[in-house]
Write an enzyme that holds these catalytic residues in place. Structure first.
Site, PDB file in Angstrom:
ATOM      1  N   ASP A 155     -17.067  75.046  82.426  1.00  0.00           N
ATOM      2  CA  ASP A 155     -17.039  74.004  81.399  1.00  0.00           C
ATOM      3  C   ASP A 155     -17.446  72.652  81.976  1.00  0.00           C
ATOM      4  OD1 ASP A 155     -16.760  73.214  78.770  1.00  0.00           O
ATOM      5  OD2 ASP A 155     -14.625  72.749  78.950  1.00  0.00           O
ATOM      6  N   ASP A 215     -19.044  69.909  81.552  1.00  0.00           N
ATOM      7  CA  ASP A 215     -19.683  68.966  80.642  1.00  0.00           C
ATOM      8  C   ASP A 215     -20.046  67.673  81.363  1.00  0.00           C
ATOM      9  OD1 ASP A 215     -19.120  70.713  78.457  1.00  0.00           O
ATOM     10  OD2 ASP A 215     -17.095  69.890  78.327  1.00  0.00           O
ATOM     11  N   GLU A 263     -23.628  73.128  80.313  1.00  0.00           N
ATOM     12  CA  GLU A 263     -22.647  72.886  79.264  1.00  0.00           C
ATOM     13  C   GLU A 263     -23.033  71.648  78.455  1.00  0.00           C
ATOM     14  OE1 GLU A 263     -19.653  74.411  77.847  1.00  0.00           O
ATOM     15  OE2 GLU A 263     -21.038  75.934  78.587  1.00  0.00           O
ATOM     16  N   ASP A 268     -18.616  66.475  74.503  1.00  0.00           N
ATOM     17  CA  ASP A 268     -17.677  67.237  73.681  1.00  0.00           C
ATOM     18  C   ASP A 268     -16.486  66.355  73.332  1.00  0.00           C
ATOM     19  OD1 ASP A 268     -19.115  69.552  73.544  1.00  0.00           O
ATOM     20  OD2 ASP A 268     -17.839  70.720  74.887  1.00  0.00           O
ATOM     21  N   ARG A 306     -26.057  71.476  67.990  1.00  0.00           N
ATOM     22  CA  ARG A 306     -24.780  70.751  68.090  1.00  0.00           C
ATOM     23  C   ARG A 306     -25.001  69.239  68.145  1.00  0.00           C
ATOM     24  NH1 ARG A 306     -20.971  74.414  72.184  1.00  0.00           N
ATOM     25  NH2 ARG A 306     -21.336  76.403  71.125  1.00  0.00           N
TER      26      ARG A 306
END
EC number: 4.2.2.2
Length: 374
Positions: A150, A152, A187, A191, A239
């Site tokens: 993950d 990011d 990633e 987010d 996204r």
């Protein structure tokens, strides 16, 4: 099409050049970050320096941990990791399995501003957890390692009141084989999830990213207010954001080279999509992948006014395997509640013509106004 963003003079981005009213974010965020009375100014030359500075700020003069932090921070980052970024660019499919690199700001609510100097760069992310009042500006994030962990570029978890402004985030919009879904690349760029709200994402240049950003972690993580304005999204897959519930206000953004889907409004969320420029985009406004609980949108004064404009701007649509809703008729499906902040959007044509002069790093935090459109 690649947008080449012009730079201003190189050198340090001086803190004195920052606007005196940082809370005027043009969106839901109302934070001054660390730019408040009692702030301590620090300079960081590396990721580890930032980590050490933040950990030190959690302690009082006697070395005792203070809940929420001992004092506000302004951290100027002048490190350069171009060599790591270049190495990652030359080994794209090897980045997924590497250890993620990042600065975690956890349980720090005193206020922190992290600002990069012109010419700085980072091959590490910044991850916010159970904090508040954070500003990240003029940071250049490239080719984050550790997708499997993950990794990011920016992650905001359980953290309200955040301003992400004038950054550049980039990788390669490319799929490497190696997992069940053939997605072993990078990633997210940004987010925002787990009850994070009142976040403004502005004047960022995001390119070459497959999964740009989440708004919400799950079908139950839906209550948030987010603003995305004056961002450039170029050669990105999807996204923009993937919105699970809540409210999103997206204005004066430039969306170009969208290869899968753009604003994906799900879980009964609503988006006000206002005065943006869309071109060369597949499914730019949609609600898909859930099969139910579709979101709604209000389309207001974008460059596209009706389906008659799709061919002109190369807008295309496709179906999903589940039930879905596309904005193929380019009509609003909902009404957005009144926006609780002041903002002055420019025309979509001005976004197309001028935004590249303002979005991203090394612009000394300049903003686009109607006076600049002529």
């Amino acid at each position: 099409m690649k947008y080449l963003l012009p730079s201003t003079a190189a050198g340090l981005l001086l803190l004195a050049a920052q606007p005196t009213m940082a809370a005027n974010t043009g969106g839901y965020a109302t934070t001054d970050g660390g730019n408040v009375a009692g702030a301590v100014n620090k300079t960081a030359r590396s990721m580890q320096d930032i980590i050490d500075i933040i950990e030190e700020a959690k302690l009082d003069s006697k070395g005792k941990k203070v809940k929420g932090g001992a004092y506000p921070l302004i951290i100027t980052y002048n490190g350069n990791e171009d060599a790591l970024i270049k190495a990652a660019e030359n080994n794209i499919c090897g980045q997924w399995s590497k250890d993620a690199r990042g600065v975690e700001i956890k349980e720090f609510t005193k206020g922190v501003t992290i600002i990069g100097t012109n010419g700085s760069s980072a091959n590490f992310g910044i991850w916010l957890t159970k904090s508040s009042d954070v500003i990240i500006r003029n940071m250049r994030f490239g080719y984050m390692p550790g997708g499997a962990q993950d990794g990011d570029a920016i992650r905001i978890d359980n953290t309200p009141n955040v301003w992400i402004d004038h950054n550049e985030i980039f990788a390669k919009n490319f799929e490497c084989q190696g997992t069940k879904d053939g997605d072993t690349t990078f990633e997210s760029a940004i987010d925002i999830k787990k009850a994070s709200t009142n976040v403004t994402v502005s004047y960022n240049y995001i390119h070459g990213i497959k999964k740009v950003g989440l708004s919400g972690f799950s079908s139950s993580d839906t209550g948030r207010d987010l603003t995305y304005h004056h961002n450039i999204y170029d050669d990105v897959n999807a996204r923009l954001p993937l919105q699970r519930g809540g409210q999103v206000h997206a204005y004066n953004n430039l969306y170009t080279g969208i290869t899968s889907s753009g604003l994906n409004v799900r879980q009964k969320g609503i988006a006000l999509i206002e005065r943006n420029w869309f071109e060369n985009a597949k499914n730019p406004v949609t609600s898909r992948y859930d099969g139910s609980n579709f979101g709604t949108w209000e389309l207001r004064n974008n460059n596209i006014m009706s389906p008659a404009d799709f061919a002109k701007y190369n807008i295309t649509w496709d179906k999903d395997t589940k039930a879905y809703v596309n904005a193929e008729d380019w009509k609003s499906t909902g009404t957005f509640a009144s926006v609780p902040y002041s903002y002055s959007p420019v025309s979509p044509q001005c976004v197309k013509d001028k935004l590249a002069n303002y979005a991203g790093v090394n612009k000394n935090l300049a903003v686009l106004t109607a006076a600049n459109c002529n």
